[in-house]
Design an enzyme around this catalytic site. Structure first.
Site, PDB file in Angstrom:
ATOM      1  N   HIS A  99       0.803  -1.221   0.008  1.00 56.51           N
ATOM      2  CA  HIS A  99       0.138  -0.063  -0.003  1.00 56.51           C
ATOM      3  C   HIS A  99       0.798   1.288   0.146  1.00 56.51           C
ATOM      4  O   HIS A  99       0.580   2.375  -0.581  1.00 56.51           O
ATOM      5  CB  HIS A  99      -0.728  -0.065   1.275  1.00 56.51           C
ATOM      6  CG  HIS A  99      -1.679   1.408   1.350  1.00 56.51           C
ATOM      7  ND1 HIS A  99      -2.708   1.534   0.844  1.00 56.51           N
ATOM      8  CD2 HIS A  99      -1.357   2.379   2.002  1.00 56.51           C
ATOM      9  CE1 HIS A  99      -3.200   2.722   1.131  1.00 56.51           C
ATOM     10  NE2 HIS A  99      -2.439   3.338   2.110  1.00 56.51           N
ATOM     11  N   GLU A 100       1.941   1.335   0.970  1.00 49.09           N
ATOM     12  CA  GLU A 100       2.468   2.544   1.046  1.00 49.09           C
ATOM     13  C   GLU A 100       3.536   2.428  -0.537  1.00 49.09           C
ATOM     14  O   GLU A 100       3.767   3.834  -0.842  1.00 49.09           O
ATOM     15  CB  GLU A 100       3.787   2.496   2.132  1.00 49.09           C
ATOM     16  CG  GLU A 100       3.048   2.167   3.486  1.00 49.09           C
ATOM     17  CD  GLU A 100       2.131   3.502   3.803  1.00 49.09           C
ATOM     18  OE1 GLU A 100       2.260   4.469   3.075  1.00 49.09           O
ATOM     19  OE2 GLU A 100       1.065   3.131   4.595  1.00 49.09           O
ATOM     20  N   HIS A 103       1.585   4.616  -2.878  1.00 46.28           N
ATOM     21  CA  HIS A 103       1.702   6.011  -2.682  1.00 46.28           C
ATOM     22  C   HIS A 103       3.205   6.529  -3.722  1.00 46.28           C
ATOM     23  O   HIS A 103       2.930   7.540  -4.452  1.00 46.28           O
ATOM     24  CB  HIS A 103       2.114   6.332  -1.405  1.00 46.28           C
ATOM     25  CG  HIS A 103       0.591   6.688  -0.513  1.00 46.28           C
ATOM     26  ND1 HIS A 103      -0.411   7.010  -1.067  1.00 46.28           N
ATOM     27  CD2 HIS A 103       0.478   5.636   0.505  1.00 46.28           C
ATOM     28  CE1 HIS A 103      -1.580   6.766  -0.316  1.00 46.28           C
ATOM     29  NE2 HIS A 103      -1.050   6.061   0.801  1.00 46.28           N
ATOM     30  N   HIS A 107       3.041   9.069  -6.800  1.00 50.64           N
ATOM     31  CA  HIS A 107       4.066  10.096  -6.825  1.00 50.64           C
ATOM     32  C   HIS A 107       4.631  10.172  -8.400  1.00 50.64           C
ATOM     33  O   HIS A 107       4.897  11.185  -8.712  1.00 50.64           O
ATOM     34  CB  HIS A 107       5.192  10.273  -5.741  1.00 50.64           C
ATOM     35  CG  HIS A 107       5.869  11.385  -5.517  1.00 50.64           C
ATOM     36  ND1 HIS A 107       6.896  11.514  -4.520  1.00 50.64           N
ATOM     37  CD2 HIS A 107       5.746  12.497  -6.037  1.00 50.64           C
ATOM     38  CE1 HIS A 107       7.510  12.633  -4.479  1.00 50.64           C
ATOM     39  NE2 HIS A 107       6.727  13.400  -5.556  1.00 50.64           N
TER      40      HIS A 107
END
Length: 226
Positions: A99-100, A103, A107
């Site tokens: 999940h991280e 991100h 980006h």
């Protein structure tokens, strides 16, 4: 008064929902932390594979202390994973780690909602600090101009929380799709991944709901007293 009382009841319900969401994310994480993924990948392994597969070889992964302290740092372009996620090979660990990384991929691709959230963050940081003081001072001294200004600043923080929702859901969707397509998990493990990610998403939904209801209540009080 009936409007204010009704809104107050809704806010209490939303607050209880938030407490339940926090309890659920912890209990769900703990539940699936005890289930090893069949491929034996740690959170670090899954995150590193996912970053490299998306051309993010230069994004490092760092372990950090604390439970559920996982996050992606867009300023330094670093994925930081809590120690249980970084080192363990559970369903919870790979779910949170990916999940991280979702991100980080957002980006890289300049995902519009993430870009918007980054751009308004300095404004939100200022607004969230000053809004409570303006609202309190306005209500104490019956200065409706201060209340109105406080509502404007508070609405910025609410907008930030609402923008955060699609960012979080999109990161989770990216994670689930890549985890399945790249074989980080097997089909029978996808249920556990969904439970972990959905529980985490619920905390953001509850927080946004509380703030939105608070904003509506402040606007109602402002209109009535004005």
């Amino acid at each position: 008064m009936s409007f204010n009382n009704g809104m107050f009841v809704l806010i209490i319900i939303a607050f209880l929902l938030s407490l339940w969401a926090q309890f659920r994310v912890k209990s769900t994480f703990n539940r699936w932390s005890g289930v090893q993924n069949l491929n034996g990948m740690t959170g670090y392994d899954a995150a590193r594979h996912m970053l490299d597969a998306n051309g993010l070889h230069d994004v490092p992964i760092e372990p950090v202390r604390g439970a559920l302290s996982d996050h992606y740092d867009p300023i330094n372009r670093v994925v930081r994973l809590s120690e249980p996620v970084y080192y363990e090979n559970s369903i919870s660990a790979v779910s949170v780690a990916c999940h991280e990384v979702g991100h980080a991929i957002q980006h890289k691709e300049s995902y519009p909602m993430l870009v918007l959230r980054h751009r308004i963050f300095p404004i939100v940081n200022f607004a969230s600090g000053i809004a409570p003081f303006l609202l309190i001072a306005g209500f104490i001294f019956s200065a409706m101009n201060l209340v109105g200004l406080g509502i404007i600043f508070f609405s910025v923080t609410v907008a930030f929380q609402l923008i955060t929702l699609p960012v979080e859901f999109n990161a989770s969707n990216r994670a689930r799709e890549i985890m399945v397509s790249e074989g980080y998990i097997r089909n029978e493990e996808e249920k556990g991944v969904a439970k972990v990610l959905n529980a985490a998403a619920l905390t953001y939904v509850a927080a946004a709901l509380i703030s939105l209801l608070e904003l509506i209540r402040y606007i109602g009080i402002f209109n009535n007293r004005d």
